[in-house]
Structures are given as C-alpha cells and as structure tokens.
Motif scaffolding. Structure first.
Motif, PDB file in Angstrom:
ATOM      1  N   ASP A  37       0.853  -1.204   0.000  1.00  0.00           N
ATOM      2  CA  ASP A  37       0.000   0.000   0.000  1.00  0.00           C
ATOM      3  C   ASP A  37       0.880   1.242   0.000  1.00  0.00           C
ATOM      4  OD1 ASP A  37      -2.173  -1.582   0.222  1.00  0.00           O
ATOM      5  OD2 ASP A  37      -2.518  -1.245   2.352  1.00  0.00           O
ATOM      6  N   ASP A  38       1.865   1.225   0.900  1.00  0.00           N
ATOM      7  CA  ASP A  38       2.763   2.381   1.014  1.00  0.00           C
ATOM      8  C   ASP A  38       3.534   2.614  -0.271  1.00  0.00           C
ATOM      9  OD1 ASP A  38       1.976   2.884   3.505  1.00  0.00           O
ATOM     10  OD2 ASP A  38       3.768   2.174   4.533  1.00  0.00           O
ATOM     11  N   LEU A  39       3.977   1.522  -0.869  1.00  0.00           N
ATOM     12  CA  LEU A  39       4.765   1.627  -2.108  1.00  0.00           C
ATOM     13  C   LEU A  39       3.946   2.377  -3.163  1.00  0.00           C
ATOM     14  CD1 LEU A  39       7.341   0.595  -3.581  1.00  0.00           C
ATOM     15  CD2 LEU A  39       6.013  -1.352  -4.326  1.00  0.00           C
ATOM     16  N   VAL A  40       2.666   2.004  -3.276  1.00  0.00           N
ATOM     17  CA  VAL A  40       1.794   2.625  -4.267  1.00  0.00           C
ATOM     18  C   VAL A  40       1.564   4.101  -3.941  1.00  0.00           C
ATOM     19  CG1 VAL A  40      -0.553   2.584  -5.157  1.00  0.00           C
ATOM     20  CG2 VAL A  40       0.710   0.463  -4.891  1.00  0.00           C
ATOM     21  N   ARG A  41       1.556   4.418  -2.651  1.00  0.00           N
ATOM     22  CA  ARG A  41       1.371   5.825  -2.258  1.00  0.00           C
ATOM     23  C   ARG A  41       2.657   6.629  -2.370  1.00  0.00           C
ATOM     24  NH1 ARG A  41      -2.681   5.707   2.734  1.00  0.00           N
ATOM     25  NH2 ARG A  41      -3.508   3.669   2.320  1.00  0.00           N
ATOM     26  N   ASN A  59       8.602   4.683   0.736  1.00  0.00           N
ATOM     27  CA  ASN A  59       9.576   3.594   0.732  1.00  0.00           C
ATOM     28  C   ASN A  59       9.329   2.643   1.901  1.00  0.00           C
ATOM     29  OD1 ASN A  59      10.735   4.838  -1.399  1.00  0.00           O
ATOM     30  ND2 ASN A  59      12.381   5.774  -0.235  1.00  0.00           N
ATOM     31  N   GLY A  60       9.802   1.418   1.767  1.00  0.00           N
ATOM     32  CA  GLY A  60       9.642   0.446   2.845  1.00  0.00           C
ATOM     33  C   GLY A  60      10.794  -0.542   2.877  1.00  0.00           C
ATOM     34  N   LEU A  61      11.124  -0.978   4.067  1.00  0.00           N
ATOM     35  CA  LEU A  61      12.201  -1.963   4.242  1.00  0.00           C
ATOM     36  C   LEU A  61      11.634  -3.106   5.073  1.00  0.00           C
ATOM     37  CD1 LEU A  61      15.202  -2.874   4.372  1.00  0.00           C
ATOM     38  CD2 LEU A  61      15.481  -1.355   6.315  1.00  0.00           C
ATOM     39  N   SER A 105       9.151   5.150  -5.759  1.00  0.00           N
ATOM     40  CA  SER A 105       9.189   4.623  -4.395  1.00  0.00           C
ATOM     41  C   SER A 105       9.756   3.210  -4.449  1.00  0.00           C
ATOM     42  CB  SER A 105       7.789   4.595  -3.802  1.00  0.00           C
ATOM     43  OG  SER A 105       6.890   4.022  -4.713  1.00  0.00           O
ATOM     44  N   GLN A 106      10.260   2.725  -3.326  1.00  0.00           N
ATOM     45  CA  GLN A 106      10.834   1.377  -3.375  1.00  0.00           C
ATOM     46  C   GLN A 106      10.533   0.568  -2.121  1.00  0.00           C
ATOM     47  OE1 GLN A 106      15.050   1.910  -3.905  1.00  0.00           O
ATOM     48  NE2 GLN A 106      15.431   1.578  -1.754  1.00  0.00           N
ATOM     49  N   LYS A 156       9.144   3.117   5.889  1.00  0.00           N
ATOM     50  CA  LYS A 156       8.717   2.289   7.016  1.00  0.00           C
ATOM     51  C   LYS A 156       9.655   1.084   7.122  1.00  0.00           C
ATOM     52  CE  LYS A 156       4.136   1.323   7.739  1.00  0.00           C
ATOM     53  NZ  LYS A 156       2.914   0.649   7.325  1.00  0.00           N
ATOM     54  N   VAL A 157       9.977   0.668   8.326  1.00  0.00           N
ATOM     55  CA  VAL A 157      10.857  -0.488   8.505  1.00  0.00           C
ATOM     56  C   VAL A 157      10.099  -1.575   9.268  1.00  0.00           C
ATOM     57  CG1 VAL A 157      13.089  -1.294   9.343  1.00  0.00           C
ATOM     58  CG2 VAL A 157      12.807   1.097   8.714  1.00  0.00           C
ATOM     59  N   LYS A 158      10.105  -2.787   8.740  1.00  0.00           N
ATOM     60  CA  LYS A 158       9.476  -3.899   9.462  1.00  0.00           C
ATOM     61  C   LYS A 158      10.456  -5.065   9.507  1.00  0.00           C
ATOM     62  CE  LYS A 158       4.542  -3.405   8.993  1.00  0.00           C
ATOM     63  NZ  LYS A 158       3.297  -4.102   8.701  1.00  0.00           N
TER      64      LYS A 158
END
Ligand SMILES: Nc1ncnc2c1ncn2[C@@H]1O[C@H](COP(=O)(O)OP(=O)(O)OP(=O)(O)O)[C@@H](O)[C@H]1O
Length: 636
Positions: free
Chosen positions: A62-66, A69-71, A296-297, A371-373
C-alpha cells in the motif's frame, strides 16, 4: 517487529519456545529458568504464508503505491526460516512473490508502456515519449540477437506460475491519472562488499564468467542511499520479476562457487521500485516534468544467519565471513541502539551507519525515509536456545526505535484537471467562434445580403422636369427619394464595414491557425529529421553489426576448419599413442620374460657354485681334520 516460530525438526524433541498469546512468547532452556519476550505480533508454526503476508507485508505494498519507501527484513539464525518467509516456494510463495503479485494486480490497468520510464543512473528516472520508447524496444529486441553478449538470458517468465496466490489483492490508492512502471534490482552484501546480481556477466578470454565486481554506495539528491551503477530491470508482470530474481539467485550461486562462499553467509536485497508520473491535461501522454515523477521502493532483505562466531565453529575464510556478518549485524545493532538513545534523550549523537555496507545502504530508512518492518524467525529446537536469546534481545531493542513516518506522494491532480478543463474550454470557444463567423458570412453571402439588389439605392430616378416654381409635388417627391437613397447608402456602408470586420477577424484567426499549423509542421519536420537521423544511425549500426557478423562468421568458419584439422591431428596422435602404448606393453612383457629367465639362470648358477664351493670346503676340512688326527697320533 514480529516473530515467526517455525516447526520443530523433530517432533519428539522438546521446544524451547512457548507461545503465550498473540504478542508474547516464553523462552526456556528446559529447566525452571524462563525469559518472557514481547513482540508487536507473534505467529506460531501453524501460520500460513498468506496470513503472514496479510498481517505484515500488505501494508508495505500500500505504502509503495502511495509513493513511500519500505524496508522489510527477516532476521534469525541459519535454518530458522528466513528465506522460507521471504521467498517461499512455488507451492508456498513468501513475501516476495506475493508483494509482486499484489503490485501488478493493482497497476494492471494503468501500467505504462515499457521503456517510457528511463533510469537516470542516479537513482532517479526520466520520461521519454512513446515513440522513443518504441524505438528503444525495437533496438533491445533486435540488438541482443546480433550481439550475443553473455550467457545469462533471463529464464522464461512463463516458467514461474505460483500456486496458492489466488488472492488477487488490489490496492485502492492507484491514481487513474498516472501511469506506473516497475523496476527490480537485486544485490547481495558479502564480506562487506556489494555485488550486483542482475548485471551483465563479464567473460574472461576463455569465455568463462569473471568473478563479480563490488559496487559503491552513493546518496541521491533526496538523501536516499543507493547502489551506484546497479542494474535496474523493468518488469511487466510477477512472473517476469520472479524470473529476474531467479536469474539473480543463479548468478549468486555461480559467484559463490567462484568466491568459495556459502549463500546463507550473505545478505540479499531485492528492491522493487515503482515509478509513477501523471498524464498530461488531455490524458494522452505522460508529463515529462522531473518534479512530477515519483519513484518509491520496497526493499526485501534476507539477512545472513545471525549466529555468533563461537557457534559457527569456523576457521580461515569461514571465520572471516562469520566475522563480517557479525560485524555488519553488530553495526546494525549499534546503530539502532544509538537511534534509541538519541530518541530517548532528545540528543543527536552521530549514528555510525558507515561502519558497514548493510547499515550504510539502509541509512535513509532509519532516518525516516520509509517504514521499517522486521520478521524475527525463531527455531524452537532446544539446541537453539542460546542463539534465540540473542535474537530476541536484539528484536526487543529494535522495537523501541521509532522511525519517523514519511509523507505520501501526492500528484496535484486537481491542478492538472483544472488545466485540462481550461485547455478544453478555450479550444472549444475558439472553434465555436470560428464556426459562427463562417456561418454568418456564408449565410449573409448566400442569403442575398450581398446580392446586387441589396446594393441598389432604390428606384431609378424618374424623368422629372420642373416647369413651375410653385410645383409642390415634384420637388418634395425628389427630396424624399433622395433622403431614402441616402439612408440606403448609409445602411450599405455600415454593412460593408461589418463584413470587413468579420473578414478581417476571420483572416486573422486563419493566419493564426496557419501559423500554428506551420509551427506544428516545423516541429514534425524537426522530429522527422531527428527520427531520420536516428534511423540512419541505426541503419549504420545495423550495417556495422552485419559486417561484424560477416567477419565473425568467417572467423568462425576458419576456426571450425582449424578445429577440424586439430581434431584430425588429435585423433592421429591418439592412434599413434595407442599403438606406441601397445608396443611398449609388448616390450615390457618381453623384458619381464627375459628378466625372469636371466634371474632363474643366475639363481641356478649361483646354487651350483655354492654347492661346488661347499664340496671343496668340506674336502679341505676333511683333509685338515685327517692331518690333525695324524698329528694327534704322532704326539701321543
Ligand atoms: N515455517 C516453515 N514451515 C515449513 N518449512 C519451513 C518453515 N521455515 C523453514 N522451513 C524449511 O526449513 C528449511 C530451512 O529454512 P530456510 O532456508 O528458510 O532458513 P534460513 O533461515 O533462510 O537459513 P539460511 O540462514 O541458511 O539462509 C527449508 O527447507 C524450509 O523449507
């Protein structure tokens, strides 16, 4: 930070982990000692890959589309299920294929044509026209056939059909006024060197793949870290993306053989990059304005096993690897600790991201650019108790770090829409104006307004003669006739001047139109000239390649001939070798026979001589004994 506990390798064995509830586990070495650990979510061994994806990774897509970035990374000791969680199998796909699937399901209706987005080499993208993209596509389709560079063809995308991804998620935040493309890059960090797993394989003079070259890390203009010069492959479907990933895996396997490495001892990072740009006001082409492009990545990281040096029991090269892994994970730990301290005390002490490539690459994430998960994988076998304790300690510490939320990427669709409406209204108004003017002119021309009767000043002058100055009929009649004529003349003058105005305005709009058409023509001519130039260039390249091809074909023929001659020579030499080998075997046999004969003869001769000497000696002894006896007799 979530925890996933894998199934036990041996069902009879006791488990060192007990799941208490959705967020708590107990770790015990078997005796009364017990350590409680809290996570944001705990998944026991029964959790399915789908459920894990739903709970952990879906929001990251979801975040990627918005435009965020996310890890997402998996952490744990070797064989704790990190790769299973991240990649899974064709039957049980993990995060990676599911993220790709959801992404492509979401953008399928708004996917840009391939090669419209072009990586600029500095972690950004620019947009090229559809025509240029088509040209590039043709180039890419044709050139690889002419120049077979490397033996690393991407495996057919059709090979990968995932079972159990029948969910078909769709992200609702897709903007229909934008177009999207997906790029993937795949790198690994091994012994603190960064290797590109999707780049072209360089061959040595013997046509063998050269060992991979390490890449540098750089910061882009948005302060995001990236691997400089890494290959970014544009992919149009989950299968294509997974095929690229598989190619990287294969490259990784080959590189590990060359570097004498083990895959579980390197960190692997797959970057899924989503690029989006808005359409122009007419909704036809993509806007080429750099500031409107958003990339975004989502980085999916499978970390190396986290076991400590002593546990690895390694020596030599392996101990260096273990040291590097430990040092990179230790740096990760230290960075997170420093971040936590800074947040707790409101201080801004330097976080030493640069101490390892792993932390340096993810610096921007920890500084709030995404965001980091983390999914902590735990193996419940009793033998893993000590390692698990270290893993959960790290996880608990990591949970306390708060990473700032990054902002959504928003295309100002309202202003783009407004512009589109304005352009539409203006064009419509202009068209209507021209149309009315033309209609009016035509109507007036055909409706008889311009016809000759309308230009007449009235009845022709009657033949008048004034005979009497007191004629009260003729002169007033003449005066009224003249007044009527003057009125007609003024009306005709007015109409003619109005026609003139309409004609002038039409002429000016026609001139403007002609000018814009001329401009368009000029643009088209320039475009055509450019295209012709490019075409000529391509033509020349094709010719050059064809002549190279001819040369290569001829060289190949010469080599083939030489090869055949050499093969003949080789078979002759082999035949000679065989005959000389059989000759030498025969000679050897003969020699062996001769040696055996000679040996037997010599032995016989020796025995004979020994016997003769023995007899002689016995005779001599007898004579001596006889003399001794005679001497004894004489004395006595
Ligand atoms: N939750 C699970 N359910 C079923 N099988 C699992 C699970 N977790 C791991 N496995 C299996 O255990 C084996 C080892 O797992 P995996 O390779 O994922 O471990 P790893 O932590 O990535 O190890 P390494 O550090 O060596 O890469 C694999 O065969 C995998 O299929």
């Amino acid at each position: 930070v979530c925890a996933r506990i894998r199934n036990k390798s041996n069902n009879k064995e006791e488990s060192c982990i007990k799941v208490i509830n959705d967020t708590t586990i107990h770790l015990t070495p078997g005796d009364s000692k017990l350590t409680e650990c809290q996570f944001s979510r705990v998944f026991d061994s029964n959790v399915s890959q789908k459920r894990l994806f739903d709970c952990v990774a879906q929001t990251m897509v979801d975040d990627l589309v918005r435009g965020k970035n996310g890890l997402l990374f998996t952490y744990g000791v070797t064989s704790s299920g990190k790769t299973y969680t991240m990649t899974g199998s064709l039957e049980e796909p993990g995060f990676l294929p599911r993220c790709l699937d959801m992404l492509f399901n979401s953008i399928t209706a708004v996917q840009a044509s391939k090669y419209v987005f072009v990586p600029d080499g500095m972690n950004g993208f620019h947009v090229q026209s559809e025509a240029d993209a088509l040209l590039e596509k043709q180039e890419r389709d044709i050139l690889p056939q002419l120049t077979p560079k490397t033996p690393n063809k991407i495996e057919s995308a059709a090979t990968f059909s995932f079972r159990n991804i029948n969910v078909h998620y769709k992200e609702k935040n897709i903007n229909p006024e934008c177009r999207y493309s997906v790029f993937v890059s795949y790198v690994e960090i091994y012994n603190d060197y960064v290797y590109d797993l999707l780049g072209d394989v360089q061959l040595d003079p013997f046509n063998r793949p050269k060992p991979p070259q390490s890449k540098r890390l750089r910061e882009d203009k948005n302060k995001n870290m990236f691997v400089y010069g890494v290959s970014q492959v544009e992919v149009a479907s989950t299968e294509e993306a997974f095929a690229a990933f598989q190619q990287g895996q294969e490259r990784r396997r080959i590189a590990h053989t060359q570097l004498n490495a083990e895959s579980s001892r390197s960190h692997s990072i797959l970057n899924i990059r989503l690029v989006q740009a808005p359409l122009d006001p007419l909704g036809e082409d993509l806007l080429q304005e750099r500031s409107l492009i958003c990339a975004s990545q989502l980085s999916l990281v499978d970390l190396a096993g986290s076991e400590r040096m002593a546990r690895t029991g390694a020596g030599g090269e392996r101990s260096r690897e273990a040291g590097n892994i430990n040092s990179s994970l230790m740096t990760l730990r230290r960075c997170l600790e420093q971040l936590r301290e800074n947040q707790k005390n409101g201080s801004s002490d330097m976080v030493k991201y640069r101490n390892s490539k792993l932390t340096h690459l993810f610096k921007s994430y920890f500084e709030g650019h995404g965001k980091v998960k983390m999914v902590v994988c735990l193996n419940p076998n009793m033998a893993e108790y000590d390692e698990n304790i270290h893993v959960v300690q790290f996880a608990e510490m990591a949970q306390q770090v708060e990473v700032a939320r990054s902002e959504d990427f928003k295309v100002d669709t309202e202003s783009i829409k407004r512009k589109a409406m304005e352009a539409k209204v203006k064009a419509e108004e202009e068209r209507r104006k021209q149309h009315t003017a033309m209609k009016q002119l035509n109507k007036e021309a055909s409706g008889g307004c311009l016809a000759s009767p309308d230009y007449s000043l009235g009845q022709p002058f009657p033949n008048l003669e004034v005979m009497d100055y007191a004629d009260n009929e003729t002169v007033p009649g003449l005066i009224s006739m003249l007044e009527h004529r003057i009125g007609r003349m003024n009306a005709i003058k007015k109409r003619v001047s109005r026609y003139g105005e309409i004609f002038r305005s039409n002429l000016s709009s026609c001139t403007q139109h002609e000018q814009s058409v001329q401009q368009q023509l000029k643009d088209c001519e320039a475009d055509l000239a450019n295209k012709t130039k490019e075409l000529n260039k391509l033509d020349r390249q094709v010719k050059k390649l064809e002549s190279k091809n001819q040369v290569l074909t001829r060289t190949t023929q010469v080599f083939e001939k030489e090869k055949k001659q050499l093969q003949d020579q080789l078979s002759d030499a082999e035949a000679m070798l065989k005959s000389s080998q059989s000759d030498s075997r025969r000679l050897e046999m003969k020699m062996k026979g001769a040696v055996a004969n000679t040996k037997a003869h010599v032995e016989k001769e020796c025995e004979k001589r020994v016997r003769t000497v023995q007899t002689e000696m016995q005779e001599k002894m007898w004579v001596k004994d006889e003399r001794l006896r005679q001497l004894k007799n004489i004395i006595s």
